[in-house]
Design a protein around this motif. Structure first.
Motif, mmCIF file in Angstrom:
data_model
loop_
_atom_site.group_PDB
_atom_site.id
_atom_site.type_symbol
_atom_site.label_atom_id
_atom_site.label_comp_id
_atom_site.label_asym_id
_atom_site.label_seq_id
_atom_site.Cartn_x
_atom_site.Cartn_y
_atom_site.Cartn_z
ATOM 1 N N VAL A 166 -5.388 5.135 2.554
ATOM 2 C CA VAL A 166 -4.650 4.479 1.471
ATOM 3 C C VAL A 166 -4.867 5.181 0.136
ATOM 4 C CG1 VAL A 166 -4.417 2.322 0.182
ATOM 5 C CG2 VAL A 166 -4.703 2.270 2.658
ATOM 6 N N VAL A 202 0.846 -1.201 0.000
ATOM 7 C CA VAL A 202 0.000 0.000 0.000
ATOM 8 C C VAL A 202 0.876 1.243 0.000
ATOM 9 C CG1 VAL A 202 -1.990 -1.047 1.154
ATOM 10 C CG2 VAL A 202 -0.238 0.061 2.519
ATOM 11 N N GLU A 250 -8.997 1.468 7.224
ATOM 12 C CA GLU A 250 -7.811 2.037 6.590
ATOM 13 C C GLU A 250 -8.093 2.665 5.230
ATOM 14 O OE1 GLU A 250 -4.878 -1.013 5.265
ATOM 15 O OE2 GLU A 250 -6.459 -2.430 5.754
ATOM 16 N N ALA A 251 -9.305 2.521 4.723
ATOM 17 C CA ALA A 251 -9.625 2.961 3.364
ATOM 18 C C ALA A 251 -9.301 4.434 3.113
ATOM 19 C CB ALA A 251 -11.091 2.683 3.056
ATOM 20 N N GLU A 252 -9.609 5.302 4.048
ATOM 21 C CA GLU A 252 -9.358 6.732 3.840
ATOM 22 C C GLU A 252 -7.872 7.099 3.935
ATOM 23 O OE1 GLU A 252 -9.972 8.666 8.221
ATOM 24 O OE2 GLU A 252 -11.769 8.268 7.041
ATOM 25 N N HIS A 296 -7.944 -6.240 -1.200
ATOM 26 C CA HIS A 296 -8.963 -5.735 -0.280
ATOM 27 C C HIS A 296 -8.281 -5.046 0.886
ATOM 28 C CE1 HIS A 296 -11.999 -8.045 -2.393
ATOM 29 N NE2 HIS A 296 -11.167 -9.073 -2.368
ATOM 30 N N ILE A 297 -8.936 -4.020 1.425
ATOM 31 C CA ILE A 297 -8.420 -3.378 2.622
ATOM 32 C C ILE A 297 -9.530 -3.238 3.645
ATOM 33 C CG2 ILE A 297 -6.557 -2.124 1.471
ATOM 34 C CD1 ILE A 297 -8.300 0.375 1.621
ATOM 35 N N ASP A 298 -9.143 -3.141 4.875
ATOM 36 C CA ASP A 298 -10.070 -2.956 5.979
ATOM 37 C C ASP A 298 -10.727 -1.584 5.835
ATOM 38 O OD1 ASP A 298 -10.793 -1.972 8.763
ATOM 39 O OD2 ASP A 298 -10.224 -4.048 9.203
ATOM 40 N N PRO A 299 -12.037 -1.473 6.078
ATOM 41 C CA PRO A 299 -12.699 -0.165 5.988
ATOM 42 C C PRO A 299 -12.048 0.893 6.874
ATOM 43 C CG PRO A 299 -14.332 -1.901 6.138
ATOM 44 C CD PRO A 299 -12.988 -2.545 6.340
ATOM 45 N N SER A 301 -3.110 4.012 -2.803
ATOM 46 C CA SER A 301 -3.151 2.933 -3.791
ATOM 47 C C SER A 301 -2.703 1.634 -3.134
ATOM 48 C CB SER A 301 -2.257 3.248 -4.992
ATOM 49 O OG SER A 301 -0.899 3.308 -4.597
ATOM 50 N N ARG A 302 -3.030 0.526 -3.780
ATOM 51 C CA ARG A 302 -2.661 -0.788 -3.248
ATOM 52 C C ARG A 302 -2.477 -1.767 -4.402
ATOM 53 N NH1 ARG A 302 -7.766 0.797 -2.236
ATOM 54 N NH2 ARG A 302 -9.465 -0.527 -2.886
#
Length: 98
Positions: A85, A8, A81-83, A76-79, A87-88
């Motif tokens: 990140v 990420v 951490e979404a804000e 997939h990322i945990d909700p 890019s991944r």
């Protein structure tokens, strides 16, 4: 066994917040996940201060799918951490045992 490399890039200014999540939530979660043989978390270095990664070794595809779902090739990322990140990426390899 399957090697899964998850990387990420964090949004500028969110490094400390993500680092806390990474160390307190993500690492313990991955280390306690059924089907994981090995977890190698990677923290940023001076030249790449916004990049974090995980190298995970899964015992088999069934274990990986039990964790990530049928669409295991999408990162997939945990909700939570979404804000944070920007890019991944995710890649999978067959582990070569030596």
């Amino acid at each position: 066994m399957i090697m899964r490399i998850f990387q990420v890039v964090i949004r500028p200014g969110k490094e400390a917040e993500f680092s806390k999540f990474f160390h307190e939530t993500a690492i313990p979660l991955m280390k306690g996940t059924d089907g994981i043989v090995s977890v190698l978390p990677g923290a940023p270095r001076a030249g790449t201060p916004r990049e974090f990664s995980f190298v995970m070794v899964w015992k088999d595809l069934a274990s990986l799918k039990a964790f990530a779902g049928e669409d295991y090739t999408s990162p997939h990322i945990d909700p939570a951490e979404a804000e944070l990140v920007e890019s991944r990426t995710i890649k999978h390899y067959d582990l070569v045992e030596t």
